[in-house]
Each structure stands twice: as structure tokens, then as C-alpha cells.
Scaffold this active site. Sequence first.
Site, PDB file in Angstrom:
ATOM      1  N   SER A 686       0.804  -1.225   0.000  1.00  0.00           N
ATOM      2  CA  SER A 686       0.000   0.000   0.000  1.00  0.00           C
ATOM      3  C   SER A 686       0.836   1.275   0.000  1.00  0.00           C
ATOM      4  O   SER A 686       0.289   2.367  -0.154  1.00  0.00           O
ATOM      5  CB  SER A 686      -0.953   0.011   1.197  1.00  0.00           C
ATOM      6  OG  SER A 686      -0.243   0.050   2.404  1.00  0.00           O
ATOM      7  N   LYS A 729      -6.699   3.676   8.448  1.00  0.00           N
ATOM      8  CA  LYS A 729      -5.752   4.647   7.898  1.00  0.00           C
ATOM      9  C   LYS A 729      -6.336   6.057   7.902  1.00  0.00           C
ATOM     10  O   LYS A 729      -5.642   7.027   8.246  1.00  0.00           O
ATOM     11  CB  LYS A 729      -5.359   4.234   6.473  1.00  0.00           C
ATOM     12  CG  LYS A 729      -4.530   2.955   6.411  1.00  0.00           C
ATOM     13  CD  LYS A 729      -4.271   2.533   4.966  1.00  0.00           C
ATOM     14  CE  LYS A 729      -3.454   1.256   4.904  1.00  0.00           C
ATOM     15  NZ  LYS A 729      -3.211   0.803   3.523  1.00  0.00           N
TER      16      LYS A 729
END
Length: 802
Positions: A686, A729
Site C-alpha cells: 500500500s 488509515k
Amino acid sequence: MRRLTMYPEQPDENRESIVMPLFEVVVYPKSRAKFLADKVTGEILLNDMKNAESVSAIGLTVKNGTKASDLSEESLYKIGNLLNITYVQPSDDGYLVVAKGIERVEAVSLYQKNGLFYATYRPVHDLPDFDEDAETEVMANIKKTIHEISARFQGSEQFTKSIDKMDSIDQIMGFVMPYIPVKLAEKQRLLELASVRERYLLFLHILTKHKENINLQIEMAKKVTDKISKSNREAMLREQLKVIQEELNEGDDSASGDAAYREKIENSTMPDEVKKKAFSELKKLETGGSHNPEAPGIRNYLDLLLDLPWITEEKKSIDIAEARRVLESNHNGLEKVKERIIQHLAVMKLKHEKQGSILLLIGPPGTGKTSLGKSIADALGRKYIRISLGGVKDEAEIRGHRRTYIGALPGRIIQGMRKAGTKNPVFILDEVDKLSASYSGDPASALLEVLDPEQNSTFSDHYLEIPYDLSDVLFIATANSMANIPWPLLDRMETIEISGYTKNEKLAIAKDHLVPCILEDHGLDAEKLKIEDEALKVIIDKYTREAGVRGLKKQLAKTARFVSEKIVSGKADLPYVVRADMLKEILGKEIIRQEEARKENVPGVVTGLAWTPVGGDILFIEGTFMPGSGKLTLTGQLGDVMKESAKISLSLVRSRLANTANSFDFTSSDIHIHVPSGATPKDGPSAGVTLFTALTSLIIGKAVDPKLAMTGEITLSGAVLPVGGIKEKVLAAHRAGIKKIILPKENERDLEDVPEDARNELQFVPVETIEEVLREALDIDLPRPVVPSSYPGSSYAPAHSV
């Protein structure tokens, strides 16, 4: 585990192979062994196994007292074994290797290359100086000696059965020698003997000596026991006489007790086959006499049969409205989780509770997984039973011990049902991801029968010895991560993920649940202690770092203890109000350093987003360059996947920026990428867009807004792929003061899981390509890919993008 083919016979000329140094291990021909290999050797073997049908190595035992750091050619015995490598698996200490000995070999020459040992070797042939009749006689003596040794140990029947099936002394030797406590040099000597006669007789001598040592130890223990003083012996006899007299006087009571068992069994709700088993055990008890050593075990077994619930009680109708009320009153936040549970209960109501679905609640510690299970039990009006499976390594913990063993007990499942007293409790299996296999079996495999609706109606417990119906039980498992749960077990459960709480949810939980609970536990009330909201926010931000609220509860308890001492000492005016500026005195210095968005703009530095088991976090990716030769250096404990993302990013930058106005000579410059918090391992794809943006920012000398963060995987074609952990996140970015987030277009739907208060304070930019990323982050248009001049333009066609 993949199977490897055996090696064909080869001529006796010298051959070459990699060497496996064996610490405290001697491998014999025709035997299997497990040992650890260092990381470099393990990776070579693992790679070879992928590319070849069979992999071999020379196993040479390391001389006693040699450390791994001091290995040299002189520290290895020259006679070893040609090993057929059958299994290689990464472990915490290197690589676990399973191998089978093929033939004895001699290392003619040894040398080191790149930190590894290699050897030129030749086979060592047996000297056939033993006739068949003599060998048969020695084998009989060896098996007899092994049987005599095994007879001294309980539960060795399986071991001796395996020995009886073997038809080769060498095979028996390889099977038995790892268990014989003799010096390493003696084991090596047994391997090195070429004379069949000498080798077999030495093996018999070692076994005989080991048997004599065991007999000596038993004899010495008996002598120590016999040396009890006369006075102690007399006292013991007096106590025994007293017990005998009491037994004789109460013999009728014992008989009446056995008769009571018969009456209880007849009046019980046991099925007929269970009653038949109970009466069979009762008959043993009645006919065994007063001196029957099995009597206590039989009584315990009968008590278990009588205590277990055997029939399903009348079920209460599930009240969905009441269930919703209980969940709402006991848990703040977790709206989607609670809705999933309500839906599950609705299905149970429609199916009249005869359901086969098993719930698995997965989430970080302290997020309320276990308490959710308790709330479900309250909502259903059922008994609540919980067992913790963390650290369980023995299959008998699930299935129970066989009654032939002293101190045998039923497994935890049956014990839980006994405690519940009803056939349809809510049964919490806590920490199923902490189960681990050992030589005693695999408890996770035993759970397969418990959690499989097709099998658990006839669950078999070794102690109970008769099938038990678990189909009415509502099992709820909890775990912190599904990574450690075996796939067959995971496949039997319906997963509900609990990602954690936002700051506002934690504040509400503290005010509505934790503070009242803490006050009650410490003998306080709202008239004696008040904690301001600002103080609670500081405790959440500066004194805890977690997805749940367990640490928050500990800090509140610490605050309550501080105030209690003040009140008892007469140093506090009531009510005692805890403000934010008082926390340093109460809790000490702040223990959490929250990552915050940087204030300065520096080319080559970009903010990324990460997922952790305790929630999300932000991370900074830093890049710099220096004169060199085109080398890429990566630091910060990056995993293999993240390293590959960095290489992809560099390739993209070189292909897209090679002929721009900001021309950068990649061949004469070294690039260094670092991800701070170097002690923390990091991995995953990611960070691809972040790495690419950091490199681009570094090359063109333009800084990225520090209030901008990003996440997403990239491909060599420039596509931005979706990633996981979006909610965590985004919440981490919100906590850190980030204002704008770049994320993959396909992750846009995941923003629905983010609390509305956090969504409203952030700007989200969904992207599909790296061109869109740079346009938003650096306000530049990325050039099209550079096609090499050697490409024939007329025949060029773009490659298929996977």
C-alpha cells in the site's frame, strides 16, 4: 509438504554438494531428522525445492562445544550423511528443515563460499562382516532390550509397535538413537563405523548400558523411599489403620452411595445409550469391592454423566427489539458490527434457532469482542460460558484425556457444557488465533469438529467416550487476527470484523461506561470524583495508543487510585475535579508520541498511511540522492513486498522522467529511501504511491504538501490498485492533522465505514493512475512512457496489463 523423489544410484566418483552443519544432531541412514538451518542456507534450499524434483545436501555434525559464529572446516566431522531434503519452512530462528538420511558419505574436501560450506564427497560403503544368522540374533536382542526399556515408561506401546515393524537394524538405530542420552562423540562414532558387525554390537551395547542406567536410577529411588525413619513409618501405619477402621465402620454408607447412583441414573434425562454406558460403569463400581483402585475415577465419570445437560430446554423466542436495546446500551459505536449481529439473530429466529452458523469476531485487543458475546447471551436470555484458548497446545484440552490416564479430565468444551447446565448456552471461544500445534497434537484441528454444524451433533470427547450433541450451542469465537487461524477452521465461521473506535467513540465509552465502572470499583461516586471531557481527551491521545479501550480503562483506574489516596488523606476538596493540566501529576509524563503531519515542505518527503494490529498510523517516506553508480538503498526494516514496491516506483520514475526538463542522471547517482521508526518492521504493497511520489518529488526538487497523505498499490503500467485497512488509515490521518488523502478509486466505497465526523473534516481524492497522483500531489503532468529507440515503431504493441 511436497514429496521429493529419491535419488538414483550413482557411481562412486567424488561429487559436490552444499553442507548443512548439524548442531547436537547425528543423522543416520534410513532415518528422518528435523533441525534448524540459517537464513541463507534455508533460502537456497527453499528455492531449489521450487525448481527441482529432489534436493540434497550433506549433513555434517558440528563437534561439541563449537558455536555457530566459530564454524570452520576443522569444527565439522568428516563422516556424515547424504540428506534428502523433504520440507523447508521459515521460522523465528531461521528455517526448519526436515530431511531423510540416504547414505553415509565422507567429505573428501571442505571449503567455504559466500559464508556457506561446500564439500566434495564420496559414499562410505559398509564392510559386510556379519552373517545373516548373527544379524538376526542381534536384532532380536536389540528389540528385546528396547522393549525392556520401554516397559519402564507409561504410554510407550506405540513406540515399541513401530520398532517391531522394522526389519533393519540401521532403521531401528536411526529411529531410537535421538532418544538415547549419550555423548555426541559416541553417536558420531556409531555413524562412522564401516564394519557392520562392530556397528551393530556397539548399538546393542549402548542400549544395554542405557537399560542398566535406568534400572539403577529406579533402584536408587526405591532405596531412598525405603529409608523412611521408623517413627515416620509407624505414624504412616497408624494413619492407614485409622482409615481402614473408618472404612469398615462406614461400609454400608458406601454401598448406599452406589445405590444412590443407580437411582440418579434411572431418574436422569440421559438418552438410552448413555444410560446403558452409565449402568455398565456402575456395575464395575459395585463388583469391584472396597479396594477397587478404579472406584474414584468411575465415580467422577458418573458424576460427569449426571451433571451434563442431555435434553434441550424449551427455547425462549428471540426478541429482536430487546436484543437491539441490550447491544445499544452495552456498546457505543460499532454500528455495523451490531447490525450484523442483529441480522444473525433474525435468521436464528426465522429458523427457530436451529442454526449452523458460527460467528467469529476479529479485531484488535480491547475493542469489546468478548463483551459483545456476553451481550448476545443477555439478549437471548441464555447462559454465558467462556473459555480462553490462548496458548493451548494440547489437543486433549479440547477433546479431553482418555480415562486410562491418571488424573484424566474431560476437555474444555465438555467442562463448559457441564458448567452451563443447559444444552443451548452462548459459548465464547476466546483467542482462537493463539492456538498452536505441538507434539501433543493440534487443538485447532480438534476444534473443526466442534465448529462444523455437520459434525458437532456427535462431538466425541476422549474422556466422555460417547457422542455429545453440541448443535444447539451458539458458538462465538474471538481473535485479534485471522492470519494465524488455519483456513479449514476459518472456513467454518462467519467473520465479523471489529476495526476499533474513533476518538469520539472512546470519549463516549469513557463517560458512559468506563468512568462509572471505575468509580464503583474504587468506592467512589460522581459526588467525589469528576473527570472533565478535556482531561479524558488528553488521556485518550497522550496516555493510550490502541484501537480498543483497555489501556484507557487502566489509566482511569490509576486516576481513581490517586484521588482515593487524596480523599483518605484529607487532602482533597469534594468533588475532586480532574482537569487536563493535572494529568502530569496524576499519570506522569505523556507516554504516547502521536505522529503528526510535518510543518515543513521538503522535497523527497511524503506522508503515507499504514495499518497496524492496534489501528492505523501515518508514516513518512524520505528520499535523498548522492553521487554514485545508480544503486538503490532501502532502510527502515522494510519487508520484501515493500522493497518490491520501491523498485517498481524507481522503474516508473526512470521510465517517465528520463527525458524531461528536469533531467536526472540515474546512472551516476545513488538513491536512498528511508522509512522512519526503524525498529518497527513494515511491509505490504500500500505504500506504492507514496514511494513513487517521494522519488518524483526528490528528482524534480519540488515538495509535497505535508498536510497531504496517500495510500495505494501501483503497477509497472502506472495503475493504482486498491488496498485494505482504509478506515483505520483514515482515522490515523484525521488524528494526525492531515487535511487531504489520496486513495485508490476502488477504495472509495470503503469510506462508508469511516465515521461521519472524520469524513467531514477530510478531503478525499480518488485516483486510478499515477498521473492523477502527481497532478494532485505535485501539480505536474507526467510524460508518457519512454519507448526505447531500438523498438521498431511499426510493430510496437502495448503489453497486456495483468
